[in-house]
Design an enzyme around this catalytic site. Structure first.
Site, mmCIF file in Angstrom:
data_model
loop_
_atom_site.group_PDB
_atom_site.id
_atom_site.type_symbol
_atom_site.label_atom_id
_atom_site.label_comp_id
_atom_site.label_asym_id
_atom_site.label_seq_id
_atom_site.Cartn_x
_atom_site.Cartn_y
_atom_site.Cartn_z
ATOM 1 N N GLY A 366 36.196 -1.107 -36.807
ATOM 2 C CA GLY A 366 35.160 -1.472 -36.309
ATOM 3 C C GLY A 366 34.579 -2.547 -36.628
ATOM 4 O O GLY A 366 35.075 -3.155 -37.783
ATOM 5 N N LYS A 367 33.834 -3.348 -35.600
ATOM 6 C CA LYS A 367 33.203 -4.778 -35.857
ATOM 7 C C LYS A 367 31.988 -5.043 -35.375
ATOM 8 O O LYS A 367 31.769 -4.168 -34.141
ATOM 9 C CB LYS A 367 34.101 -5.853 -35.408
ATOM 10 C CG LYS A 367 34.601 -6.058 -34.094
ATOM 11 C CD LYS A 367 35.489 -7.242 -33.632
ATOM 12 C CE LYS A 367 35.431 -7.367 -32.274
ATOM 13 N NZ LYS A 367 36.483 -8.651 -31.798
ATOM 14 N N GLU A 369 28.173 -8.180 -35.238
ATOM 15 C CA GLU A 369 27.748 -9.345 -35.307
ATOM 16 C C GLU A 369 27.707 -9.989 -36.510
ATOM 17 O O GLU A 369 28.321 -11.043 -36.747
ATOM 18 C CB GLU A 369 26.482 -9.281 -35.000
ATOM 19 C CG GLU A 369 26.143 -10.737 -34.648
ATOM 20 C CD GLU A 369 24.254 -10.841 -34.660
ATOM 21 O OE1 GLU A 369 23.604 -11.807 -34.297
ATOM 22 O OE2 GLU A 369 23.752 -9.737 -34.136
ATOM 23 N N VAL A 373 34.774 -3.329 -40.503
ATOM 24 C CA VAL A 373 35.304 -2.291 -41.202
ATOM 25 C C VAL A 373 36.748 -2.262 -40.835
ATOM 26 O O VAL A 373 37.000 -2.104 -39.937
ATOM 27 C CB VAL A 373 34.374 -1.001 -40.763
ATOM 28 C CG1 VAL A 373 34.909 0.109 -41.681
ATOM 29 C CG2 VAL A 373 32.705 -1.217 -40.997
ATOM 30 N N LYS A 391 34.147 -2.514 -45.901
ATOM 31 C CA LYS A 391 33.256 -3.390 -45.221
ATOM 32 C C LYS A 391 33.106 -4.641 -45.640
ATOM 33 O O LYS A 391 32.946 -4.948 -47.052
ATOM 34 C CB LYS A 391 31.740 -2.402 -45.326
ATOM 35 C CG LYS A 391 31.770 -1.203 -44.689
ATOM 36 C CD LYS A 391 30.301 -0.738 -44.885
ATOM 37 C CE LYS A 391 29.071 -1.321 -44.541
ATOM 38 N NZ LYS A 391 27.977 -0.596 -44.538
ATOM 39 N N ASP A 496 16.401 3.754 -42.066
ATOM 40 C CA ASP A 496 17.340 3.741 -40.911
ATOM 41 C C ASP A 496 18.153 5.025 -40.798
ATOM 42 O O ASP A 496 19.174 4.945 -40.243
ATOM 43 C CB ASP A 496 18.286 2.636 -41.163
ATOM 44 C CG ASP A 496 18.762 1.954 -39.702
ATOM 45 O OD1 ASP A 496 18.478 2.643 -38.769
ATOM 46 O OD2 ASP A 496 19.843 1.039 -40.096
#
Length: 729
Positions: A366-367, A369, A373, A391, A496
């Protein structure tokens, strides 16, 4: 597609034949930057991407497509033209005017759809003027005698819209000038200046000095003046309406003139002196800077000259300042000292630093901004390899402050040891050439099923949706409550908590992860956000929205929203309500509505989490116990109604700090970490794509008999039957 304004739209495209495609959504030729993009792997070399527009506006209309690059050329999908229909939109609205009394004038108005046609009605104050006319429209007015408002109304089949009101002002005579002064006085002439008064809403055309001298502007020279007599001057202005009143008279007596040593403008002024001094200082500073840069350039690679010898000639002895290897780029040694982070953070990470040579980076998971990862293979002490997730920040945006925030999350995770809280594997640094800062990397356990939100979403809107029993959803909640109970007992506030920040291990246990915003409470029971930063508004408690105040109770509020996400299988909370409107929505007593398949006892529990009084919200211990009780009742009910429901788990001892086994005999087991969550360096939710590992598809019946069922499909089958063994704390 033709969609009414304000409604949601979901677009999707699939890519086959690529191992790890980088899919981008495009609109009118530009890449779309959005948080509402889901990226799911359906099976080997088969991917799907969803783009969600929660509340479309006219600006969302246009051509959409997705494209990917396979290393040789760019592949593009078919295009979709999105048309957004709504009430008329004004492209030209009537403007304010200033006109003479009873003078005719025109007003313009234009509105467009879609849908067309659009008709225009004109209003004068609160009265309609004439009948409907097609857009665009021009209104001819014969004249008004006082200030009046005009507006236009536009209609189509979707409804009506009103333009801004245009005010028609009545022009009047200009006011009298003021501050009449003499700026220059000599033996034969004088210069008079003044400030104009109100223009009466019409451009001042000229000014008149007494003696009928007509001039423009705010200055006049009076010639042929007898210095033996007094000077008396006054001014009036004129516009399109006429001449205004005279100003007050200015009197300069002959005695005042005789006593002057020189005209006013000839007196010495300090302004030129100050300007000259400032100019000299700036010039000197610029020269010094140029000489300093030249000197640095001369000595960049060493000292070239020694002091002058007795003979008067300089002795040349070059001493290199540093050595260079021209065969390959120089690399900075990747150490914590080279990152520019605080000493306290370096001390906390020293014992978890892993050499870069111990792991090999693999495919992209995944990526976002601020980073990405990636899957990796980490070499163990015995020579074996284990799959992990890495990460890392993007190389082109790294600064010391970004690195500090990024590694604080790793230092925070280092302190955690609980089966339902992500566990840190280690921290590593990736060396870079050309003297650039190393790239920090946080190494985490690989989580096969990715984040909880993506899993829930795939169960509902994936290409092959699958059923998640209520027992499984409640088990997800129990796991999260266990993890949050542990964090709160250690005085940590997460800040969060959301489904996107909870990870699913291979055995379907849930771990709380992504601590980019978490804070340790060293004294008191709250943390106050010190600066305005991007925050997950729809998961924030009332006191956090109002006063930037964060406590364990605000985490409980977020847990209630996470429960709602789980029950709705990944729906967006407060759909259709903008972030800026959330506070007013909540302060008015509104809350998230009960999901259709949510039982009363579960909704009552999540509703308690949203109490306006933080102290009235349940603790995580209470939430865990209540959810375990609900799960126990569901397990008993399922067993009595379905003879196929069995518990295949073995009883184990509960982990320290929690109540024990789940009702129904569910067993505790290990599993922690964060495999695909991505956090922005500033501690803000980033726009990473949710990744789901291969799975979620039912095998064809013929293949199921010929080959063993995959672990993912086996997990889905157990999920659908409510049989999957699951851990408790």
């Amino acid at each position: 597609m033709t969609v009414s304004q304000g409604l949601p739209v979901r677009l999707n495209c699939t890519v086959e034949g690529l191992d790890s495609p980088d899919i981008h959504w495009m609109k009118d030729g530009a890449v779309i930057e959005t948080l509402d993009e889901v990226f799911i792997q359906l099976d080997d070399r088969h991917w799907v991407s969803f783009l969600s527009l929660k509340s479309v506006e006219r600006s969302d209309a246009g051509h959409y497509w997705c494209q990917t690059y396979d290393g040789r050329e760019t592949e593009m999908s078919q295009q979709v033209w999105l048309t957004v229909e709504g009430v008329p939109f004004f492209t030209v609205e009537p403007k304010d005017l200033a006109v003479p009394p009873n003078a005719s004038f025109q007003l313009f108005c234009e509105a467009v759809g879609p849908p067309e046609p659009v008709t225009i009605f004109w209003w004068r104050e609160h009265t309609k003027v004439g009948g409907p006319v097609p857009s665009p429209s021009i209104l001819n007015v014969t004249g008004v005698t006082q200030s009046t408002e005009f507006s236009c109304e536009a209609r189509n089949i979707k409804g009506l819209a009103f333009s801004r009101p245009a005010t028609i002002f009545i022009q009047a005579l200009p006011a009298a000038p003021f501050n009449v002064t003499v700026t220059k006085l000599s033996s034969s002439n004088a210069s008079v200046a003044w400030m104009p008064g109100a223009d009466g809403r019409a451009l001042i055309q000229s000014c008149t000095v007494q003696e009928e001298l007509m001039v423009e502007g705010t200055r006049a020279n009076l010639t042929s003046w007898d210095p033996q007599k007094d000077l008396i001057a006054r001014v009036c202005a004129s516009n399109a309406i006429g001449y205004g009143p005279w100003s007050r008279s200015l009197v300069v007596s002959s005695r005042d003139h005789a006593g002057r040593q020189g005209p006013p403008h000839s007196r010495t002024s300090w302004v030129p002196v100050v300007l000259g001094v400032l100019t000299a200082l700036v010039t000197a500073a610029a020269l010094a800077l140029i000489l300093l840069r030249k000197r640095r350039k001369e000595t960049r690679f060493g000292q070239a000259f020694d002091s002058v010898v007795a003979g008067g000639e300089p002795a040349i002895h070059f001493r290199a300042a540093r050595s260079f290897n021209r065969e390959r780029p120089e690399r900075i040694e990747a150490t914590l000292d080279s990152l520019g982070i605080s000493d306290e953070l370096k001390d906390r990470l020293e014992d978890v630093l892993i050499p870069e040579q111990q792991f090999t980076l693999g495919r992209m998971l995944g990526k976002g901004e601020f980073g990405s990862v990636r899957e990796a293979q980490l070499k163990q002490e015995d020579g074996s390899f284990v799959k992990v997730a890495v990460k890392m920040l993007k190389a082109d945006i790294i600064a010391s402050s970004d690195i500090e925030e990024f590694l604080k999350e790793a230092a925070c995770m280092k302190e955690f040891d609980h089966p339902h809280v992500a566990k840190l594997v280690g921290v590593s640094l990736r060396s870079r050439a050309k003297g650039r800062l190393p790239i920090p990397m946080v190494i985490l356990p690989f989580m096969k099923h990715g984040d909880l939100h993506a899993f829930l979403l795939a169960s509902r809107v994936g290409e092959n949706p699958f059923n998640l029993p209520l027992q499984t959803l409640i088990r997800f909640m129990v796991d999260i409550a266990c993890g949050m109970e542990y964090l709160s007992s250690r005085n940590f506030i997460h800040r969060d908590l959301a489904a996107r920040n909870c990870m699913l291990a291979e055995d379907m246990t849930v771990c709380v992860a992504d601590f980019g915003l978490s804070r340790k409470i060293y004294s008191g029971d709250y943390y106050r956000q010190g600066c305005a930063s991007k925050l997950p508004v729809k998961w924030l408690a009332l006191e956090s929205l109002a006063d930037n105040l964060y406590t364990v109770y605000s985490d409980v509020w977020a847990f209630g929203v996470t429960m709602w996400e789980i029950m709705t299988r990944g729906q967006t909370p407060y759909a259709g309500i903008e972030n800026a409107e959330i506070y007013n929505y909540l302060i008015g007593g509104n809350r998230l509505k009960q999901p259709p398949e949510c039982t009363e006892d579960v909704y009552e529990l999540m509703y308690q989490c949203w109490s306006a009084d933080p102290k009235q919200r349940p603790s995580f211990t209470c939430l865990r116990m209540e959810l375990e009780t609900i799960l126990g009742h569901l397990s008993v009910l399922s067993t009595s109604q379905d003879p196929l429901y069995i518990n295949i788990g073995r009883a184990q001892e509960p982990a320290e700090g929690c109540s024990g086994e789940l009702p129904g005999g569910d067993q505790p087991s290990g599993g922690a970490g964060d495999g695909s969550g991505m956090r922005a360096a500033e501690g803000t939710p980033s726009d990473y794509r949710y990744i789901l590992s291969p799975g979620g598809l039912a095998e064809p019946s013929g293949q199921a008999e010929q080959q063993p069922e995959s672990p993912v499909n086996e997990a889905q089958r157990l999920l659908q039957q409510g049989l999957l063994p699951h851990s408790s704390c």
